[in-house]
Scaffold this motif. Structure first.
Motif, PDB file in Angstrom:
ATOM      1  N   ASP A   1     -50.196  10.376  21.682  1.00 57.62           N
ATOM      2  CA  ASP A   1     -50.371   9.421  22.547  1.00 57.62           C
ATOM      3  C   ASP A   1     -50.849   8.133  21.838  1.00 57.62           C
ATOM      4  N   ASP A   2     -51.150   8.269  20.469  1.00 52.84           N
ATOM      5  CA  ASP A   2     -51.534   7.224  19.494  1.00 52.84           C
ATOM      6  C   ASP A   2     -50.910   7.796  18.176  1.00 52.84           C
ATOM      7  N   ILE A   3     -50.073   6.776  17.589  1.00 52.06           N
ATOM      8  CA  ILE A   3     -49.454   6.811  16.178  1.00 52.06           C
ATOM      9  C   ILE A   3     -50.479   7.310  15.147  1.00 52.06           C
ATOM     10  N   GLU A   4     -51.773   6.833  15.264  1.00 55.74           N
ATOM     11  CA  GLU A   4     -52.686   7.171  14.338  1.00 55.74           C
ATOM     12  C   GLU A   4     -53.205   8.396  14.041  1.00 55.74           C
ATOM     13  N   TYR A   5     -52.876   9.230  15.087  1.00 51.02           N
ATOM     14  CA  TYR A   5     -53.230  10.762  14.906  1.00 51.02           C
ATOM     15  C   TYR A   5     -52.321  11.442  13.855  1.00 51.02           C
ATOM     16  N   VAL A   6     -51.007  11.168  14.007  1.00 50.04           N
ATOM     17  CA  VAL A   6     -49.840  11.534  12.921  1.00 50.04           C
ATOM     18  C   VAL A   6     -50.462  11.035  11.493  1.00 50.04           C
ATOM     19  N   HIS A   7     -50.705   9.827  11.617  1.00 51.89           N
ATOM     20  CA  HIS A   7     -51.001   9.043  10.196  1.00 51.89           C
ATOM     21  C   HIS A   7     -52.180   9.832   9.509  1.00 51.89           C
ATOM     22  N   ARG A   8     -53.275  10.016  10.367  1.00 48.25           N
ATOM     23  CA  ARG A   8     -54.438  10.358   9.707  1.00 48.25           C
ATOM     24  C   ARG A   8     -54.462  12.024   9.297  1.00 48.25           C
ATOM     25  N   CYS A   9     -53.530  12.577  10.219  1.00 50.04           N
ATOM     26  CA  CYS A   9     -53.240  14.086   9.872  1.00 50.04           C
ATOM     27  C   CYS A   9     -52.649  14.197   8.846  1.00 50.04           C
ATOM     28  N   ARG A  10     -51.546  13.531   8.485  1.00 52.82           N
ATOM     29  CA  ARG A  10     -50.754  13.400   7.207  1.00 52.82           C
ATOM     30  C   ARG A  10     -51.623  13.037   5.942  1.00 52.82           C
ATOM     31  N   VAL A  11     -52.536  12.100   6.209  1.00 54.68           N
ATOM     32  CA  VAL A  11     -53.049  11.595   4.962  1.00 54.68           C
ATOM     33  C   VAL A  11     -54.108  12.742   4.630  1.00 54.68           C
ATOM     34  N   ALA A  12     -54.899  13.407   5.481  1.00 54.77           N
ATOM     35  CA  ALA A  12     -55.583  14.566   5.340  1.00 54.77           C
ATOM     36  C   ALA A  12     -54.991  15.707   4.459  1.00 54.77           C
TER      37      ALA A  12
ATOM     38  N   ARG B   1     -43.922  10.344  11.331  1.00 53.18           N
ATOM     39  CA  ARG B   1     -44.547   9.085  10.623  1.00 53.18           C
ATOM     40  C   ARG B   1     -43.768   7.868  10.506  1.00 53.18           C
ATOM     41  N   ASP B   2     -42.666   8.273   9.769  1.00 55.15           N
ATOM     42  CA  ASP B   2     -41.409   7.148   9.205  1.00 55.15           C
ATOM     43  C   ASP B   2     -41.145   6.616  10.700  1.00 55.15           C
ATOM     44  N   ALA B   3     -40.871   7.376  11.522  1.00 53.23           N
ATOM     45  CA  ALA B   3     -40.263   6.775  12.775  1.00 53.23           C
ATOM     46  C   ALA B   3     -41.200   5.887  13.589  1.00 53.23           C
ATOM     47  N   ASP B   4     -42.661   6.241  13.559  1.00 56.72           N
ATOM     48  CA  ASP B   4     -43.694   5.881  14.151  1.00 56.72           C
ATOM     49  C   ASP B   4     -43.758   4.420  13.330  1.00 56.72           C
ATOM     50  N   VAL B   5     -43.793   4.252  12.145  1.00 50.42           N
ATOM     51  CA  VAL B   5     -44.001   2.913  11.256  1.00 50.42           C
ATOM     52  C   VAL B   5     -42.947   2.014  11.627  1.00 50.42           C
ATOM     53  N   GLN B   6     -41.593   2.442  11.771  1.00 48.64           N
ATOM     54  CA  GLN B   6     -40.562   1.916  11.733  1.00 48.64           C
ATOM     55  C   GLN B   6     -40.372   1.024  13.356  1.00 48.64           C
ATOM     56  N   ALA B   7     -40.956   1.900  14.471  1.00 54.72           N
ATOM     57  CA  ALA B   7     -40.911   1.164  15.729  1.00 54.72           C
ATOM     58  C   ALA B   7     -42.025   0.312  15.782  1.00 54.72           C
ATOM     59  N   ASP B   8     -43.147   0.547  15.274  1.00 52.40           N
ATOM     60  CA  ASP B   8     -44.319  -0.428  15.257  1.00 52.40           C
ATOM     61  C   ASP B   8     -43.899  -1.613  14.408  1.00 52.40           C
ATOM     62  N   PHE B   9     -43.294  -1.397  13.307  1.00 50.92           N
ATOM     63  CA  PHE B   9     -42.998  -2.553  12.697  1.00 50.92           C
ATOM     64  C   PHE B   9     -41.926  -3.231  13.256  1.00 50.92           C
ATOM     65  N   LEU B  10     -40.892  -2.880  13.879  1.00 53.28           N
ATOM     66  CA  LEU B  10     -39.992  -3.688  14.805  1.00 53.28           C
ATOM     67  C   LEU B  10     -40.615  -4.359  15.792  1.00 53.28           C
TER      68      LEU B  10
ATOM     69  N   LEU C   1     -31.790  -1.291  17.772  1.00 55.41           N
ATOM     70  CA  LEU C   1     -32.305  -0.396  16.650  1.00 55.41           C
ATOM     71  C   LEU C   1     -33.740   0.254  16.977  1.00 55.41           C
ATOM     72  N   LYS C   2     -34.491  -0.560  17.630  1.00 53.84           N
ATOM     73  CA  LYS C   2     -35.953   0.184  18.036  1.00 53.84           C
ATOM     74  C   LYS C   2     -35.708   1.134  19.096  1.00 53.84           C
ATOM     75  N   THR C   3     -34.745   0.952  19.765  1.00 59.68           N
ATOM     76  CA  THR C   3     -34.492   2.102  20.973  1.00 59.68           C
ATOM     77  C   THR C   3     -34.059   3.486  20.114  1.00 59.68           C
ATOM     78  N   ARG C   4     -32.999   3.418  19.437  1.00 56.49           N
ATOM     79  CA  ARG C   4     -32.743   4.474  18.682  1.00 56.49           C
ATOM     80  C   ARG C   4     -33.649   5.165  17.982  1.00 56.49           C
ATOM     81  N   ILE C   5     -34.585   4.449  17.128  1.00 54.39           N
ATOM     82  CA  ILE C   5     -35.756   5.148  16.440  1.00 54.39           C
ATOM     83  C   ILE C   5     -36.752   5.593  17.607  1.00 54.39           C
TER      84      ILE C   5
ATOM     85  N   ARG D   1     -37.645   9.587  17.508  1.00 51.78           N
ATOM     86  CA  ARG D   1     -39.194  10.117  17.525  1.00 51.78           C
ATOM     87  C   ARG D   1     -39.368  10.826  18.748  1.00 51.78           C
ATOM     88  N   GLU D   2     -38.783  10.695  19.872  1.00 56.37           N
ATOM     89  CA  GLU D   2     -38.866  11.446  21.021  1.00 56.37           C
ATOM     90  C   GLU D   2     -38.280  12.972  20.619  1.00 56.37           C
ATOM     91  N   ALA D   3     -37.192  13.046  19.995  1.00 56.58           N
ATOM     92  CA  ALA D   3     -36.658  14.110  19.739  1.00 56.58           C
ATOM     93  C   ALA D   3     -37.280  15.096  18.848  1.00 56.58           C
TER      94      ALA D   3
END
Length: 684
Positions: A42-53, A91-100, A217-221, A225-227
């Motif tokens: 429910d928050d893209i930061e969980y994936v980010h923080r987990c991956r960084v750790a 994480r890549d999909a989260d970042v791309q969707a957030d960027f768009l 583009l955002k919809t496809r991303i 991400r859902e998949a």
């Protein structure tokens, strides 16, 4: 082998292991605390923080691997790597969707009267097995269906809805037979786009012409991400079931308890030695790519430089607590450099991906509608983003070059080298920790070549003369009969080492098949040496850098072995001034040190010193005594010192191990092997 006193050191420094345990335990807790959030998503930061750790743990484990049983190390490394890998695509999909979303908002493409053309209709489901995929020929689904399988995910994506006239037109079309009118055609207006005709409305003047492509583009991303999410959940659950985090916590907690119980000091000489070596290795990796930094077209090299900048930062963070300020200013600067390189890489990813995306969307449009008219609606936005990212990359690259130049002008890299070098002054003697270079004496040794008696005599002389630090210019093994013992003695005395060509050849020795007789004999000889070295010392030999760049008392010192593959060739009496100045241009160092020639040499040119250490174990200048250089800073002084030793021990060991008679004569006469062979030496 004869008269041996030392065996391979298999016990790691307890203080260093305590420091490693204290560094890794918080990272384990960080990783553990993010797992549930990753599964909920429910928050893209969980994936980010987990991956960084997970990345930080992956960076820390190898530098403390000697503290971990081999079996556990391999298992933990694989499991943590799988966590990082499983989260990468998400994480890549989260970042791309957030960027768009930010990109669209930043450019104010959406007006107050604009109705979104592309919106995933998401209906959460409890059971993934019940998810159905919309039929591409259904007249009940408005929009372009996803035939790529990306809409299979934890939510059922029914398609994409469209506003106004475009939606009505799509419902009228038979997918394979009818043609979609282009937006330029004069069709009957329908006033359901907030009172404006979506077909004849001037999209470009309002910025709306870019939106269909960007929102598609955002919809496809988002669909992608859902998949991905079920696979993320599966990998997290598998990781939890493995019990790796509990194993790691228990193991490192036990080290912490024992370390505190027995009063182990994390600020041990070994800790500082390892911090210096590992940070130096990461610096070497980063600077290997420096020559490509200024060329804007070297995208792959810029990407690798980003990776090494990240590894450098993580390594500095791992050792930060050893230093008074935690290396925080330096880490902050490296983070800014990493951000530049990361943003550049993101631009490269977009510019590589968008042409492929266009091709896929065109194919999807033709398959569904029988023509590419709808696809043409998407082109402006996709092309706009691609052009924007290409332009942004140019801006970022200019900023990167400017920032790198700024760091060099501020002597930032020298500052790092000085910071990590300074504690080493306490390693070899009891000099005060003030960092005052007035009493700093540096012993420069090299080309020991497994001659233990010579090294023992040289180190004893070095200590007697009050040297604070010893630096070895490589070629630790080879020729002599004591390779394992020499490595152990260097480690026990915390000598700073680089590898030489002979060390690397021994490590690379493998199969003797498919090569000529001379090559086979050489490989057999190297294999024999390799097999006499303990696993712990082999591991140590593999970790040695090929060059070192240090700063002591404001003086930058560069060390390279000087063989044919070294960036700086060995200095000898035949070195020309042009060759010496080329070495300076490459290193930018005040003092440049090599070995390899086995002959002592020193010369000052244009305020820079160029030094060859001579050889501890196999001098080739006619003087068989061990040779090394003693360097004093503030005031500057340099002496080459010769130390007699009991060469008969070395010779006896040569005979006992049935090594070449030529080697024994080198010890006795101090002449090159080719001269000895010419005078009747045996190379058996």
């Amino acid at each position: 082998m004869a008269n041996k006193r030392y065996s391979g050191r298999d016990q790691i420094d307890a203080g260093y292991c305590l420091y490693g345990a204290q560094s890794i335990l918080p990272l384990i807790s960080q990783l553990e605390s993010e797992v549930d959030g990753v599964k909920i998503a429910d928050d893209i930061e969980y994936v980010h923080r987990c991956r960084v750790a997970s990345r930080r743990i992956r960076a820390a484990l190898p530098i403390y691997r000697d503290c971990i049983p081999q079996k556990e190390f391999r298992k933990w490394k694989v499991e943590i790597r799988d966590v990082t890998k499983s989260l990468g695509e998400a994480r890549d999909a989260d970042v791309q969707a957030d960027f768009l979303e930010g990109f669209i908002g930043e450019h104010n493409f959406r007006g107050s009267d604009y109705r979104t053309l592309f919106t995933p209709e998401i209906k959460p489901v409890e059971d993934y097995s019940s998810v159905s995929v919309s039929s591409p020929v259904s007249n009940e689904i408005s929009g372009v269906p996803d035939n790529s399988g990306l809409n299979k995910g934890p939510s059922e994506i029914q398609g994409m809805t469209f506003g106004g006239k475009i939606k009505r037109l799509f419902r009228k079309i038979s997918p394979a037979k009818e043609k979609l009118p282009s937006v330029e055609e004069d069709t009957e207006p329908e006033r359901n786009f907030s009172g404006r005709d979506p077909v004849n409305f001037n999209f470009e003047s309002a910025g709306y012409s870019y939106l269909p492509g960007l929102e598609c583009l955002k919809t496809r991303i988002c669909q992608k991400r859902e998949a991905i999410q079920p696979h993320v959940i599966e990998s997290m659950e598998k990781f939890e079931e493995s019990g790796v985090l509990d194993e790691m916590k228990d193991y490192f907690h036990e080290i912490t308890v024992q370390g505190k119980m027995y009063g182990h000091d994390v600020h041990s000489p070994y800790s500082y030695e390892q911090a210096f070596l590992n940070i130096s290795l990461r610096l070497e990796d980063l600077f290997w790519h420096e020559k490509y930094l200024f060329d804007p077209d070297r995208t792959e090299e810029h990407h690798m430089m980003r990776i090494y900048a990240k590894k450098l930062r993580y390594t500095m963070e791992a050792y930060g607590d050893l230093y008074p300020d935690g290396l925080k200013p330096q880490i902050k600067a490296i983070k800014k450099l990493q951000d530049f390189l990361g943003d550049i890489h993101d631009c490269d990813v977009w510019s590589d991906f968008l042409p492929e995306f266009k091709a896929e969307e065109k194919k999807r449009s033709v398959e569904y509608f029988g023509n590419d008219s709808f696809f043409k609606v998407l082109i402006p936005g996709i092309d706009y983003l691609c052009d924007d990212r290409i332009g942004r990359r140019k801006e970022l690259h200019s900023g990167l070059v400017e920032y790198w130049t700024e760091l060099e002008g501020a002597k930032f890299w020298d500052e790092i080298r000085s910071e990590i070098s300074m504690p080493l002054q306490n390693v070899f003697s009891n000099v005060a920790a003030s960092g005052d270079a007035k009493e700093l004496k540096i012993a420069l040794i090299g080309d020991i070549h497994a001659n233990l008696p010579a090294l023992e005599a040289a180190l004893a002389d070095i200590k007697e003369r009050g040297a604070n630090i010893v630096i070895n210019a490589g070629d630790i093994v080879g020729y002599g009969a004591f390779p394992d013992e020499v490595i152990t003695l260097l480690r026990d005395n915390y000598v700073i080492n680089i590898s030489g060509n002979y060390d690397l050849s021994v490590l690379k020795a493998g199969s003797t098949s498919g090569v000529g007789k001379r090559k086979r004999n050489e490989l057999k000889k190297h294999n024999k040496i390799y097999n006499t070295i303990s696993p712990s010392n082999r591991k140590f030999l593999r970790t040695l850098p090929k060059t070192l760049d240090l700063v002591f008392g404001g003086k930058r010192i560069y060390i390279s072995h000087g063989d044919k593959k070294s960036p700086v060739k060995a200095f000898t009496e035949n070195s020309t001034k042009a060759e010496l100045l080329d070495a300076y241009k490459f290193t930018k160092a005040d003092i440049i040190v090599t070995g390899h020639s086995h002959k002592p040499f020193a010369v000052e040119t244009d305020g820079r010193w160029f030094i060859n250490t001579g050889s501890v174990g196999m001098p080739k200048d006619g003087d068989p005594r061990a040779s090394y250089a003693l360097l004093t800073l503030n005031p500057f002084s340099l002496y080459h010192i010769r130390v007699p030793y009991d060469y008969r021990r070395s010779v006896d060991a040569i005979y006992e191990d049935r090594l070449s008679e030529s080697y024994a004569r080198i010890y006795r006469e101090g002449k090159p092997v080719d001269i000895i062979r010419h005078s009747g030496g045996d190379e058996s």
